[in-house]
Motif scaffolding. Structure first.
Motif, PDB file in Angstrom:
ATOM      1  N   THR A  69     -11.347   1.757   1.397  1.00  0.00           N
ATOM      2  CA  THR A  69     -11.279   0.357   0.978  1.00  0.00           C
ATOM      3  C   THR A  69     -10.432  -0.447   1.956  1.00  0.00           C
ATOM      4  O   THR A  69     -10.813  -1.560   2.354  1.00  0.00           O
ATOM      5  CB  THR A  69     -10.700   0.236  -0.446  1.00  0.00           C
ATOM      6  OG1 THR A  69     -11.482   1.038  -1.329  1.00  0.00           O
ATOM      7  CG2 THR A  69     -10.710  -1.197  -0.924  1.00  0.00           C
ATOM      8  N   SER A  70      -9.309   0.106   2.376  1.00  0.00           N
ATOM      9  CA  SER A  70      -8.453  -0.574   3.354  1.00  0.00           C
ATOM     10  C   SER A  70      -9.205  -0.806   4.663  1.00  0.00           C
ATOM     11  O   SER A  70      -9.087  -1.864   5.285  1.00  0.00           O
ATOM     12  CB  SER A  70      -7.185   0.236   3.631  1.00  0.00           C
ATOM     13  OG  SER A  70      -6.392   0.310   2.479  1.00  0.00           O
ATOM     14  N   THR A 105      -3.396   4.314  -2.288  1.00  0.00           N
ATOM     15  CA  THR A 105      -4.304   3.304  -1.756  1.00  0.00           C
ATOM     16  C   THR A 105      -5.459   3.979  -1.032  1.00  0.00           C
ATOM     17  O   THR A 105      -5.253   4.825  -0.167  1.00  0.00           O
ATOM     18  CB  THR A 105      -3.557   2.351  -0.793  1.00  0.00           C
ATOM     19  OG1 THR A 105      -2.426   1.803  -1.470  1.00  0.00           O
ATOM     20  CG2 THR A 105      -4.462   1.229  -0.332  1.00  0.00           C
ATOM     21  N   ASN A 106      -6.662   3.613  -1.395  1.00  0.00           N
ATOM     22  CA  ASN A 106      -7.871   4.196  -0.817  1.00  0.00           C
ATOM     23  C   ASN A 106      -8.035   3.716   0.620  1.00  0.00           C
ATOM     24  O   ASN A 106      -8.170   2.516   0.872  1.00  0.00           O
ATOM     25  CB  ASN A 106      -9.083   3.803  -1.659  1.00  0.00           C
ATOM     26  CG  ASN A 106     -10.351   4.481  -1.205  1.00  0.00           C
ATOM     27  OD1 ASN A 106     -10.618   4.596  -0.017  1.00  0.00           O
ATOM     28  ND2 ASN A 106     -11.145   4.916  -2.167  1.00  0.00           N
ATOM     29  N   GLN A 107      -8.049   4.638   1.570  1.00  0.00           N
ATOM     30  CA  GLN A 107      -8.145   4.287   2.990  1.00  0.00           C
ATOM     31  C   GLN A 107      -9.515   3.720   3.349  1.00  0.00           C
ATOM     32  O   GLN A 107      -9.624   2.912   4.269  1.00  0.00           O
ATOM     33  CB  GLN A 107      -7.797   5.489   3.862  1.00  0.00           C
ATOM     34  CG  GLN A 107      -6.351   5.934   3.736  1.00  0.00           C
ATOM     35  CD  GLN A 107      -5.368   4.793   3.966  1.00  0.00           C
ATOM     36  OE1 GLN A 107      -5.464   4.064   4.938  1.00  0.00           O
ATOM     37  NE2 GLN A 107      -4.420   4.631   3.052  1.00  0.00           N
ATOM     38  N   GLN A 159       0.824  -1.200   0.000  1.00  0.00           N
ATOM     39  CA  GLN A 159       0.000   0.000   0.000  1.00  0.00           C
ATOM     40  C   GLN A 159       0.864   1.258   0.000  1.00  0.00           C
ATOM     41  O   GLN A 159       2.042   1.222   0.314  1.00  0.00           O
ATOM     42  CB  GLN A 159      -0.929   0.006   1.219  1.00  0.00           C
ATOM     43  CG  GLN A 159      -1.902  -1.152   1.225  1.00  0.00           C
ATOM     44  CD  GLN A 159      -2.776  -1.175   2.470  1.00  0.00           C
ATOM     45  OE1 GLN A 159      -2.678  -0.315   3.335  1.00  0.00           O
ATOM     46  NE2 GLN A 159      -3.631  -2.166   2.541  1.00  0.00           N
ATOM     47  N   VAL A 197      -8.072  -2.650  -5.045  1.00  0.00           N
ATOM     48  CA  VAL A 197      -7.237  -1.668  -4.362  1.00  0.00           C
ATOM     49  C   VAL A 197      -6.114  -1.186  -5.286  1.00  0.00           C
ATOM     50  O   VAL A 197      -5.745  -1.865  -6.231  1.00  0.00           O
ATOM     51  CB  VAL A 197      -6.619  -2.236  -3.059  1.00  0.00           C
ATOM     52  CG1 VAL A 197      -7.681  -2.621  -2.066  1.00  0.00           C
ATOM     53  CG2 VAL A 197      -5.728  -3.424  -3.339  1.00  0.00           C
TER      54      VAL A 197
END
Length: 171
Positions: free
Chosen positions: A117-118, A113-115, A109, A135
């Protein structure tokens, strides 16, 4: 001695008349690459089967053979440390399996990286639920790539959480 000469001439004539010709030496690279892919496939399959057997994984409906051909497989322990990564990971993101063992999948990541989605992935892991997310991950060289991840908790025959398994491919 003339019999041997006639025999050799006949063999040479026969081989020259065949439609199949010898393969140039430079094609050995292609063959060697193919053999390496096959060896890595079976090594990965054997390692996965050993992990499953050793930890008494409960029955599942994963087709590991086809997944190893088409996807990267990553197995983590319950603390989310990578215990297995298939050899084809290097093709997808440049990391060898040895480089990622013992590390967290967070190593892929970065800023893109989309937080959200994480966070959704973390929530699914916390609740021991399967997930499927796309992701933005980072290759070893820093390049961003889109990765489709299908993750599953893995339980043993007693119903205890043993691992997480993820099937990944560049989208």
């Amino acid at each position: 001695m003339s019999n041997f000469r006639q025999y050799e001439d006949a063999i040479a004539l026969y081989h020259n008349s065949l439609s199949i010709k010898t393969v140039p030496v430079y094609s050995w690279d292609f063959h060697n690459d193919f053999v390496c892919v096959i060896k890595n496939f079976f090594a990965d399959l054997n390692k996965l089967n050993a992990i499953a057997l050793q930890n008494k994984w409960a029955q599942n409906n994963w087709d590991l053979k086809n997944s190893l051909k088409e996807e990267v497989i990553v197995v983590t322990d319950v603390t989310l440390k990578i215990v297995f990564a298939s050899h084809n990971m290097e093709t997808m993101n440049g990391y060898t399996a040895k480089e990622v063992l013992g590390k967290s999948p967070k190593m892929f990541q970065g800023e893109a990286t989309n937080q959200i989605t994480s966070s959704e992935i973390r929530k699914a892991i916390l609740h021991q639920q399967p997930f499927e997310k796309t992701v933005m991950n980072y290759k070893k060289n820093g390049e961003v790539y889109v990765c489709l991840i299908k993750g599953f908790p893995v339980f043993n025959s007693k119903g205890e959480l043993r691992h997480y398994i993820a099937f990944e491919k560049a989208a």
